[in-house]
Design an enzyme around this catalytic site. Structure first.
Site, PDB file in Angstrom:
ATOM      1  N   HIS A 371       0.796  -1.233   0.000  1.00 36.93           N
ATOM      2  CA  HIS A 371       0.000   0.000   0.000  1.00 36.93           C
ATOM      3  C   HIS A 371       0.822   1.273   0.000  1.00 36.93           C
ATOM      4  CE1 HIS A 371      -3.967  -1.849   0.837  1.00 36.93           C
ATOM      5  NE2 HIS A 371      -3.245  -2.750   1.474  1.00 36.93           N
ATOM      6  N   LYS A 562      -7.971  14.086   4.579  1.00 37.22           N
ATOM      7  CA  LYS A 562      -7.110  12.906   4.585  1.00 37.22           C
ATOM      8  C   LYS A 562      -6.071  13.125   5.668  1.00 37.22           C
ATOM      9  CE  LYS A 562      -6.276  14.013   0.180  1.00 37.22           C
ATOM     10  NZ  LYS A 562      -6.456  12.807  -0.600  1.00 37.22           N
ATOM     11  N   ARG A 563      -5.263  12.075   5.938  1.00 33.77           N
ATOM     12  CA  ARG A 563      -4.183  12.275   6.893  1.00 33.77           C
ATOM     13  C   ARG A 563      -3.320  13.455   6.455  1.00 33.77           C
ATOM     14  NH1 ARG A 563      -3.453   8.427  11.162  1.00 33.77           N
ATOM     15  NH2 ARG A 563      -1.525   9.554  11.561  1.00 33.77           N
ATOM     16  N   LYS A 568       1.024  14.577   0.643  1.00 33.21           N
ATOM     17  CA  LYS A 568      -0.360  14.841   0.229  1.00 33.21           C
ATOM     18  C   LYS A 568      -0.568  16.332  -0.067  1.00 33.21           C
ATOM     19  CE  LYS A 568      -2.163  10.896   2.913  1.00 33.21           C
ATOM     20  NZ  LYS A 568      -2.838  10.011   1.952  1.00 33.21           N
ATOM     21  N   THR A 670      -8.464   6.689  -1.970  1.00 35.42           N
ATOM     22  CA  THR A 670      -9.833   6.172  -2.100  1.00 35.42           C
ATOM     23  C   THR A 670     -10.816   7.302  -1.822  1.00 35.42           C
ATOM     24  OG1 THR A 670      -9.566   5.367   0.171  1.00 35.42           O
ATOM     25  CG2 THR A 670      -9.427   3.737  -1.596  1.00 35.42           C
ATOM     26  N   LYS A 674     -14.570   8.501  -3.559  1.00 40.16           N
ATOM     27  CA  LYS A 674     -15.794   8.844  -2.815  1.00 40.16           C
ATOM     28  C   LYS A 674     -16.355  10.179  -3.295  1.00 40.16           C
ATOM     29  CE  LYS A 674     -13.817   6.226   0.911  1.00 40.16           C
ATOM     30  NZ  LYS A 674     -12.821   6.257   1.988  1.00 40.16           N
TER      31      LYS A 674
END
Ligand code: 26V
Length: 823
Positions: A371, A562-563, A568, A670, A674
């Site tokens: 992952h 998100k984290r 990111k 993911t 969504k």
């Protein structure tokens, strides 16, 4: 005990009715006789528990049938081993999948109890950090839905992921206590208990050479793993699978000798030690904690799960040689990778298999999902720690390694560099056991989670192992369950779609494509827009209530949740907000598109830069939200304590979905799926599953910007120099100067000196390098927003074309191509 013949004559319980009156009567009965409360004085939590108990009965009927059916048909079982299951709330999901939403709502209503109010009291089961854990939860639901007999195995952490509180804009971590009011969904299984050992010594046994491989491990420390089962209901309750979570208990709850000798504290020490093991979830995703307790957790749940699997197999089939025909074990990342050595130990030392036969069974049984490619997230354990805690496994790792390396040298002619890279032991610096390599060699299938990520896996971390075993790596692009992430979280959109195209999409998400025909229908666009607006109003109300910030639901809702992680690039988002703020003030005459930027997410408690990014978001929000010159055209809200339940409110309310990771670094994502499914446009890089989302929704319906993974790699290779790039961009340098000089932190002007210096110095995550492209893309988004009907037409095409990203599709691919299981 009851005799077998008597068993056949036992009466079966009456099937439970779904009639609202019957449900209401049972809820009262449970309240009275199971909880011991009079309805007149019952607290909201009592109602929740009573309701769960009544629903649970309906689930149990199906659960037993599913278990019996697998047993009778001798079907293959799938075991999903994961240290994380980020489930969120269970009750609404279960009721909805049973098809009993209206009935339960009516039953509670007749008792004067509001279904939504009661179910929102249920705490989130936050037994995971982020994407990997949420994927495991979506997979559990999809395995039940597509009728794959499966068990999820994990740890029943007493404290899930910490609760995030904001204190003056800083993240503060508080313990999370999801079990405080009990958990009516779970069943303790005292009979499913296994001994787990640590440390001690290993003796070889067997005088004849064939037996020298067998050993006796005498652990110095022992504890017991006890199972708790939670039923997982598939869509339309076709099948109910089991999530089995382990808790650790001492072998002797209290050391009587010590107690009697007057050492009352010492007598409890063992018990505390065992219970500490399952107490907390490690909160640092993507950075190995490297601590002994973490390795203990990994071995504890791997060993308990494997002992359970072998016991069940032997009970049914009497012979472990058939294990790979009846059992598929999926390793969710390397966290359960020690299972490879543990299965070898159980087969060789306990069940008397020879090494080669054991290895054959092991490889055929396991498969492994990777992952992440982030080097710091690749697990490895120092050899001395591994050896001390798991001496027998250390021997087995060496034996496996010898076998692999011998083969690589002799049969494949690997040179020393290649040998170093495929070895299970990292010999550079302190010697470490590489869990990724162990999982790889011990599995017949290794998969990535998006097409790009799988390609990069082959080119980078596993390039030499891929050379050695070229048939093993394959791709399974992630998915999300459309039940939770459309039907339940967005009832307005769900009924709109149903009115337009009928019911088929409820059982086959790809049938959503019938919506394509409605993208040009202005009346439908208007209804789609009205649903979105309702969802935005709901979110705006929540923000007003919780944070006292007033938001305009007609503004564009731009969301990044998100984290918090540098790759990111929440920082890129915040810097762009500052640049926009500057533009709005300098050019009040222009027609600015009103925007609200929402951010939410937790930072690992020890992740310094991530915590500063949260503080920066809050500092910038305070300044911009209170500047009258902005005239409310831009607002920023950092919502505290992001979790699954908050995502269920934010996702349906988004107009714009931020998926802006440095290309090559987000394995899949993911959240991106969504949002797009719920009718948001994506602004994103060509990273992870964004690439495939673009292929599905079409280039016109997504806003892509920035460097590709290849360009990022190339730039890093050639030595990226951010300074000239920053200096060439007036917007960027002004924004960075503002941050660095304390415009947003007047109380501590140097607060962000380090964060900004990192961008000038190395800019590892290409924030500076991608800034211009990102800012341009945002202005393109503004331009699209202005033509309202065209905007909604694009969002409808997103919803319409995202059906492929259902986790049902992903699970069918795993079942067919990896597990060879299921219908
Ligand atoms: C690593 C570690 C290291 C030890 C401490 C605890 C811990 C916890 C988690 C991890 C690995 C996290 C990897 C992860 O969550 N990857 C995400 O997986 C998602 C599902 O495949 C994917 O969508 C995301 O892109 C990816 O970042």
């Amino acid at each position: 005990m009851i005799s077998k013949s008597a068993l056949a004559d036992l009466p079966s319980p009456a099937p439970r009715s779904a009639d609202p009156d019957a449900l209401a009567a049972e809820i009262i009965e449970r309240l009275t006789y199971s909880i011991g409360k009079d309805a007149k004085v019952a607290k909201p939590h009592d109602w929740l528990t009573a309701t769960i108990l009544v629903i649970r009965d309906r689930v149990i009927d199906r659960w037993m049938e599913s278990t019996r059916q697998t047993y009778d048909t001798g079907g293959k079982r799938v075991y999903y081993l994961s240290l994380e299951f980020l489930i969120g709330r269970l009750t609404r999901d279960a009721v909805s999948n049973l098809g009993m939403l209206d009935e339960v709502r009516a039953a509670l209503g007749s008792l004067g109890v509001d279904f939504d109010a009661v179910t929102s009291l249920e705490p989130d089961a936050a037994l995971g950090n982020g994407g990997l854990g949420r994927l495991a939860a979506c997979f559990m639901e999809s395995m039940a839905t597509v009728d794959v007999p499966a068990f999820g195995y994990g740890i029943r952490y007493v404290h899930g992921l910490f609760r995030q509180q904001m204190s003056d804009g800083w993240q503060v971590e508080l313990p999370e206590t999801w079990l405080a009011n009990g958990n009516a969904w779970e069943f303790q299984r005292r009979e499913s208990a296994y001994e787990i050992g640590f440390g001690g010594s290993v003796d070889g046994i067997g005088a004849n050479p064939a037996e020298t491989q067998r050993c006796v491990w005498k652990p110095q420390e022992r504890m017991v793993a006890v199972a708790y089962d939670t039923p997982v209901v598939g869509w339309r309750a076709k099948r109910v699978n089991t999530l089995r979570l382990w808790t650790a208990q001492p072998i002797d709850p209290i050391l009587l000798d010590a107690f009697n000798a007057g050492d009352h504290i010492g007598a409890l020490r063992e018990s505390n030690k065992a219970e500490a093991l399952a107490r907390v979830l490690y909160p640092a995703d993507q950075t190995p904690a490297g601590q002994e307790l973490r390795l203990r957790q990994e071995y504890f749940f791997s060993s308990a799960s494997l002992q359970d699997i072998l016991r069940r197999h032997l009970q049914e089939y009497g012979d472990l040689r058939s294990l790979p025909d009846k059992v598929a074990i999926q390793l969710n990342d390397t966290h359960p990778a020690i299972s490879v050595a543990e299965l070898m130990r159980l087969l060789i030392d306990i069940h008397r298999f020879g090494f080669d036969a054991a290895w054959e069974i092991t490889r055929k049984t396991f498969s492994y999902t990777n992952h992440t490619l982030l080097p710091e997230a690749l697990e490895s354990w120092p050899v001395p720690l591994f050896e001390r805690l798991l001496p027998r496994h250390m021997q087995l790792v060496y034996a496996i390694n010898a076998k692999i390396l011998r083969n690589a040298r002799l049969e494949r002619g690997f040179d020393e560099d290649q040998i170093r890279s495929v070895s299970l032991i990292d010999e550079g610096g302190d010697r470490r056991v590489r869990m990724g390599n162990l999982a790889f060699v011990g599995s017949h299938s290794i998969n990535g989670v998006s097409a790009l990520h799988t390609d990069l896996m082959k080119q980078t971390v596993f390039s030499d192992l891929h050379g050695l075993y070229p048939d093993r790596i394959n791709n399974k692009t992630n998915g999300i369950t459309p039940r939770r992430w459309l039907m339940q979280c967005n009832p307005g959109l769900f009924s709109l779609i149903r009115d337009a195209i009928g019911d088929e999409f409820m059982d086959n998400t790809e049938a959503l494509s019938a919506l394509d025909a409605f993208a040009g229908d202005s009346e439908f666009c208007a209804r789609f827009a009205a649903v979105k607006r309702d969802n935005k109003v709901r979110l705006a109300n929540l923000v007003a209530r919780r944070m006292g910030i007033k938001l305009d639901p007609s503004a564009m809702f731009d969301i990044q949740i998100k984290r918090i992680h540098e790759y990111k690039r929440q920082l890129l988002n915040i810097i762009e907000a500052i640049a926009l703020y500057d533009q709005i003030r300098s050019h009040p005459e222009r027609d600015w598109v009103p925007r609200v930027k929402f951010l939410a997410g937790k930072a690992a408690p020890s992740y310094h830069n991530a915590k500063y990014i949260i503080k920066l978001a809050n500092d910038v929000a305070r300044v911009i939200n209170n500047d009258p010159a902005v005239r409310g055209l831009l607002k920023i809200a950092f919502l505290p304590n992001y979790n699954v339940s908050l995502a269920e409110i934010m996702v349906p309310a988004a107009d714009l979905s931020e998926q802006i990771s440095t290309a090559g670094m987000e394995a899949s994502g993911t959240g991106n799926m969504k949002f797009a499914l719920n009718g948001a446009l994506t602004i994103g890089t060509l990273d992870g599953a964004n690439v495939e989302i673009q292929e599905h929704v079409g280039k016109d319906n997504i806003i892509i910007f920035g460097m590709t993974a290849e360009e990022v790699a190339e730039r890093r290779e050639n030595g990226h120099e951010p300074r000239p790039i920053i200096e060439a961009s007036r917007e960027l340098s002004q924004a960075l100067t503002a941050i660095a000089s304390g415009v947003f932190s007047p109380d501590d002007r140097d607060r962000y000196a380090g964060l900004v210096a990192g961008l000038y110095d190395h800019d590892w995550f290409m924030v500076a390098a991608d800034f211009e492209a990102y800012a341009d893309a945002q202005r393109r988004v503004d331009a699209l927003w202005v033509d309202e009907e065209a905007w909604y037409s694009r969002t409808i095409l997103n919803t319409s074309r995202m059906g492929w990203f259902s986790s049902d599709r992903t699970i069918r691919q795993y079942a067919k191509e990896i597990w060879k299981a299921g219908p």
